[in-house]
Scaffold this motif. Structure first.
Motif, PDB file in Angstrom:
ATOM      1  N   PRO A 283       0.830  -1.211   0.000  1.00 26.09           N
ATOM      2  CA  PRO A 283       0.000   0.000   0.000  1.00 26.09           C
ATOM      3  C   PRO A 283       0.866   1.263   0.000  1.00 26.09           C
ATOM      4  CG  PRO A 283      -0.055  -1.073   2.149  1.00 26.09           C
ATOM      5  CD  PRO A 283       0.723  -1.970   1.244  1.00 26.09           C
ATOM      6  N   VAL A 284       0.514   2.223  -0.850  1.00 25.68           N
ATOM      7  CA  VAL A 284       1.242   3.494  -0.909  1.00 25.68           C
ATOM      8  C   VAL A 284       0.362   4.682  -0.523  1.00 25.68           C
ATOM      9  CG1 VAL A 284       2.999   2.747  -2.548  1.00 25.68           C
ATOM     10  CG2 VAL A 284       0.859   3.698  -3.408  1.00 25.68           C
ATOM     11  N   ARG A 285      -0.962   4.472  -0.551  1.00 25.13           N
ATOM     12  CA  ARG A 285      -1.889   5.503  -0.063  1.00 25.13           C
ATOM     13  C   ARG A 285      -3.248   4.859   0.199  1.00 25.13           C
ATOM     14  NH1 ARG A 285      -0.288   8.208  -4.701  1.00 25.13           N
ATOM     15  NH2 ARG A 285      -1.237   7.227  -6.481  1.00 25.13           N
ATOM     16  N   PHE A 286      -3.986   5.495   1.092  1.00 30.27           N
ATOM     17  CA  PHE A 286      -5.309   5.000   1.456  1.00 30.27           C
ATOM     18  C   PHE A 286      -6.147   6.156   1.971  1.00 30.27           C
ATOM     19  CE2 PHE A 286      -2.523   4.503   5.091  1.00 30.27           C
ATOM     20  CZ  PHE A 286      -3.263   4.968   6.158  1.00 30.27           C
ATOM     21  N   ARG A 287      -7.456   5.959   1.951  1.00 25.63           N
ATOM     22  CA  ARG A 287      -8.383   6.969   2.464  1.00 25.63           C
ATOM     23  C   ARG A 287      -8.957   6.491   3.787  1.00 25.63           C
ATOM     24  NH1 ARG A 287      -9.459  11.203  -0.134  1.00 25.63           N
ATOM     25  NH2 ARG A 287      -9.131  11.371  -2.356  1.00 25.63           N
ATOM     26  N   ARG A 288      -9.006   7.430   4.724  1.00 27.58           N
ATOM     27  CA  ARG A 288      -9.639   7.175   6.018  1.00 27.58           C
ATOM     28  C   ARG A 288     -10.417   8.416   6.405  1.00 27.58           C
ATOM     29  NH1 ARG A 288      -7.474   7.459  12.000  1.00 27.58           N
ATOM     30  NH2 ARG A 288      -9.178   6.325  13.018  1.00 27.58           N
ATOM     31  N   GLN A 289     -11.697   8.256   6.674  1.00 28.11           N
ATOM     32  CA  GLN A 289     -12.561   9.359   7.070  1.00 28.11           C
ATOM     33  C   GLN A 289     -12.456  10.523   6.084  1.00 28.11           C
ATOM     34  OE1 GLN A 289     -11.182   9.983  11.080  1.00 28.11           O
ATOM     35  NE2 GLN A 289     -12.296   8.215  11.858  1.00 28.11           N
ATOM     36  N   ASN A 290     -12.555  10.191   4.792  1.00 25.30           N
ATOM     37  CA  ASN A 290     -12.512  11.159   3.685  1.00 25.30           C
ATOM     38  C   ASN A 290     -11.205  11.935   3.605  1.00 25.30           C
ATOM     39  OD1 ASN A 290     -15.077  10.541   2.668  1.00 25.30           O
ATOM     40  ND2 ASN A 290     -16.029  11.826   4.228  1.00 25.30           N
ATOM     41  N   ARG A 291     -10.139  11.383   4.162  1.00 22.56           N
ATOM     42  CA  ARG A 291      -8.833  12.036   4.102  1.00 22.56           C
ATOM     43  C   ARG A 291      -7.838  11.091   3.447  1.00 22.56           C
ATOM     44  NH1 ARG A 291      -5.049  13.797   9.061  1.00 22.56           N
ATOM     45  NH2 ARG A 291      -3.445  14.770   7.794  1.00 22.56           N
ATOM     46  N   LEU A 292      -7.062  11.591   2.507  1.00 20.96           N
ATOM     47  CA  LEU A 292      -6.053  10.797   1.820  1.00 20.96           C
ATOM     48  C   LEU A 292      -4.782  10.754   2.656  1.00 20.96           C
ATOM     49  CD1 LEU A 292      -5.204   9.245  -0.742  1.00 20.96           C
ATOM     50  CD2 LEU A 292      -4.344  11.422  -1.625  1.00 20.96           C
ATOM     51  N   HIS A 293      -4.276   9.549   2.898  1.00 24.70           N
ATOM     52  CA  HIS A 293      -3.025   9.345   3.640  1.00 24.70           C
ATOM     53  C   HIS A 293      -2.006   8.731   2.690  1.00 24.70           C
ATOM     54  CE1 HIS A 293      -4.710  10.156   7.642  1.00 24.70           C
ATOM     55  NE2 HIS A 293      -5.798   9.570   7.173  1.00 24.70           N
ATOM     56  N   VAL A 294      -0.872   9.375   2.542  1.00 18.44           N
ATOM     57  CA  VAL A 294       0.204   8.886   1.681  1.00 18.44           C
ATOM     58  C   VAL A 294       1.248   8.219   2.565  1.00 18.44           C
ATOM     59  CG1 VAL A 294       1.994   9.526   0.032  1.00 18.44           C
ATOM     60  CG2 VAL A 294      -0.229  10.690  -0.025  1.00 18.44           C
ATOM     61  N   VAL A 295       1.566   6.967   2.236  1.00 21.97           N
ATOM     62  CA  VAL A 295       2.548   6.204   3.013  1.00 21.97           C
ATOM     63  C   VAL A 295       3.938   6.763   2.733  1.00 21.97           C
ATOM     64  CG1 VAL A 295       3.577   3.927   3.355  1.00 21.97           C
ATOM     65  CG2 VAL A 295       1.093   4.146   3.013  1.00 21.97           C
ATOM     66  N   THR A 296       4.618   7.184   3.785  1.00 19.63           N
ATOM     67  CA  THR A 296       5.969   7.733   3.654  1.00 19.63           C
ATOM     68  C   THR A 296       7.036   6.718   4.048  1.00 19.63           C
ATOM     69  OG1 THR A 296       5.733   8.718   5.852  1.00 19.63           O
ATOM     70  CG2 THR A 296       5.245  10.123   3.957  1.00 19.63           C
ATOM     71  N   ALA A 297       6.647   5.682   4.817  1.00 19.03           N
ATOM     72  CA  ALA A 297       7.604   4.647   5.218  1.00 19.03           C
ATOM     73  C   ALA A 297       6.866   3.363   5.552  1.00 19.03           C
ATOM     74  CB  ALA A 297       8.418   5.095   6.424  1.00 19.03           C
ATOM     75  N   GLN A 298       7.459   2.254   5.129  1.00 14.23           N
ATOM     76  CA  GLN A 298       6.955   0.950   5.550  1.00 14.23           C
ATOM     77  C   GLN A 298       7.840   0.481   6.692  1.00 14.23           C
ATOM     78  OE1 GLN A 298       6.366  -2.122   2.581  1.00 14.23           O
ATOM     79  NE2 GLN A 298       6.814  -3.667   4.114  1.00 14.23           N
ATOM     80  N   ILE A 299       7.261   0.315   7.858  1.00 11.83           N
ATOM     81  CA  ILE A 299       8.015  -0.039   9.052  1.00 11.83           C
ATOM     82  C   ILE A 299       8.206  -1.547   9.155  1.00 11.83           C
ATOM     83  CG2 ILE A 299       8.042   0.089  11.574  1.00 11.83           C
ATOM     84  CD1 ILE A 299       6.284   2.675  11.200  1.00 11.83           C
ATOM     85  N   ASP A 300       7.157  -2.309   8.838  1.00 11.17           N
ATOM     86  CA  ASP A 300       7.218  -3.765   8.950  1.00 11.17           C
ATOM     87  C   ASP A 300       6.134  -4.380   8.073  1.00 11.17           C
ATOM     88  OD1 ASP A 300       8.020  -6.254   9.861  1.00 11.17           O
ATOM     89  OD2 ASP A 300       7.208  -6.031  11.883  1.00 11.17           O
ATOM     90  N   ASP A 301       6.296  -5.653   7.749  1.00  6.38           N
ATOM     91  CA  ASP A 301       5.253  -6.409   7.075  1.00  6.38           C
ATOM     92  C   ASP A 301       5.329  -7.853   7.524  1.00  6.38           C
ATOM     93  OD1 ASP A 301       6.547  -8.068   4.562  1.00  6.38           O
ATOM     94  OD2 ASP A 301       7.664  -6.226   4.992  1.00  6.38           O
ATOM     95  N   TRP A 302       4.179  -8.538   7.525  1.00  9.61           N
ATOM     96  CA  TRP A 302       4.115  -9.931   7.958  1.00  9.61           C
ATOM     97  C   TRP A 302       2.860 -10.575   7.400  1.00  9.61           C
ATOM     98  CZ3 TRP A 302       3.092  -5.710  10.862  1.00  9.61           C
ATOM     99  CH2 TRP A 302       1.852  -5.638  11.500  1.00  9.61           C
ATOM    100  N   ARG A 303       2.777 -11.869   7.571  1.00 10.04           N
ATOM    101  CA  ARG A 303       1.627 -12.646   7.122  1.00 10.04           C
ATOM    102  C   ARG A 303       0.946 -13.234   8.346  1.00 10.04           C
ATOM    103  NH1 ARG A 303      -1.534 -13.866   3.052  1.00 10.04           N
ATOM    104  NH2 ARG A 303      -2.034 -16.032   2.787  1.00 10.04           N
ATOM    105  N   SER A 304      -0.370 -13.084   8.433  1.00 10.80           N
ATOM    106  CA  SER A 304      -1.149 -13.620   9.547  1.00 10.80           C
ATOM    107  C   SER A 304      -2.079 -14.706   9.025  1.00 10.80           C
ATOM    108  CB  SER A 304      -1.972 -12.496  10.186  1.00 10.80           C
ATOM    109  OG  SER A 304      -2.892 -13.028  11.128  1.00 10.80           O
ATOM    110  N   GLY A 305      -2.208 -15.766   9.782  1.00 13.72           N
ATOM    111  CA  GLY A 305      -3.098 -16.861   9.391  1.00 13.72           C
ATOM    112  C   GLY A 305      -4.561 -16.558   9.635  1.00 13.72           C
ATOM    113  N   GLY A 306      -4.859 -15.452  10.283  1.00 11.27           N
ATOM    114  CA  GLY A 306      -6.245 -15.124  10.618  1.00 11.27           C
ATOM    115  C   GLY A 306      -6.697 -15.917  11.830  1.00 11.27           C
ATOM    116  N   ARG A 307      -7.719 -15.424  12.468  1.00 11.23           N
ATOM    117  CA  ARG A 307      -8.272 -16.135  13.627  1.00 11.23           C
ATOM    118  C   ARG A 307      -9.240 -17.189  13.106  1.00 11.23           C
ATOM    119  NH1 ARG A 307     -10.193 -10.920  16.930  1.00 11.23           N
ATOM    120  NH2 ARG A 307     -11.064 -10.587  14.868  1.00 11.23           N
ATOM    121  N   TRP A 308      -8.730 -18.418  12.949  1.00  4.46           N
ATOM    122  CA  TRP A 308      -9.514 -19.493  12.326  1.00  4.46           C
ATOM    123  C   TRP A 308     -10.797 -19.777  13.087  1.00  4.46           C
ATOM    124  CZ3 TRP A 308     -10.179 -23.421  15.708  1.00  4.46           C
ATOM    125  CH2 TRP A 308      -9.248 -23.537  16.739  1.00  4.46           C
TER     126      TRP A 308
END
Length: 82
Positions: free
Chosen positions: A19-44
């Motif tokens: 993700p490089v940008r997303f909208r939240r509460q009608n406001r555009l947020h531009v990603v300036t840094a990716q701090i971490d990423d991971w994969r989750s199995g979900g709560r089965w």
């Protein structure tokens, strides 16, 4: 971080699928840094689909964003620190 669990729309990805940008509460947020990423199995036990997760910085907002591996492929704003 504060748990929010908000459905996101308008998520824009880079060529590698991050993700490089997303909208939240009608406001555009531009990603300036990716701090971490991971994969989750979900709560089965809640029938959650596996998901990819990113911890990103977008201006003053630190956000944890999830993308489900389901047919709908929903995006979630899981937690924020603002």
């Amino acid at each position: 971080m504060r748990d929010v669990q908000e459905l996101l729309e308008g998520v824009t990805l880079d060529a590698s699928g991050r993700p490089v940008r997303f909208r939240r509460q009608n406001r555009l947020h531009v990603v300036t840094a990716q701090i971490d990423d991971w994969r989750s199995g979900g709560r089965w036990w809640l029938d959650e689909a596996p998901r990819d997760c990113w911890l990103v910085q977008a201006g003053q907002l630190t956000a944890e964003i999830h993308h489900e591996d389901a047919l709908a492929g929903r995006w979630w704003l899981a937690r924020v620190q603002d």
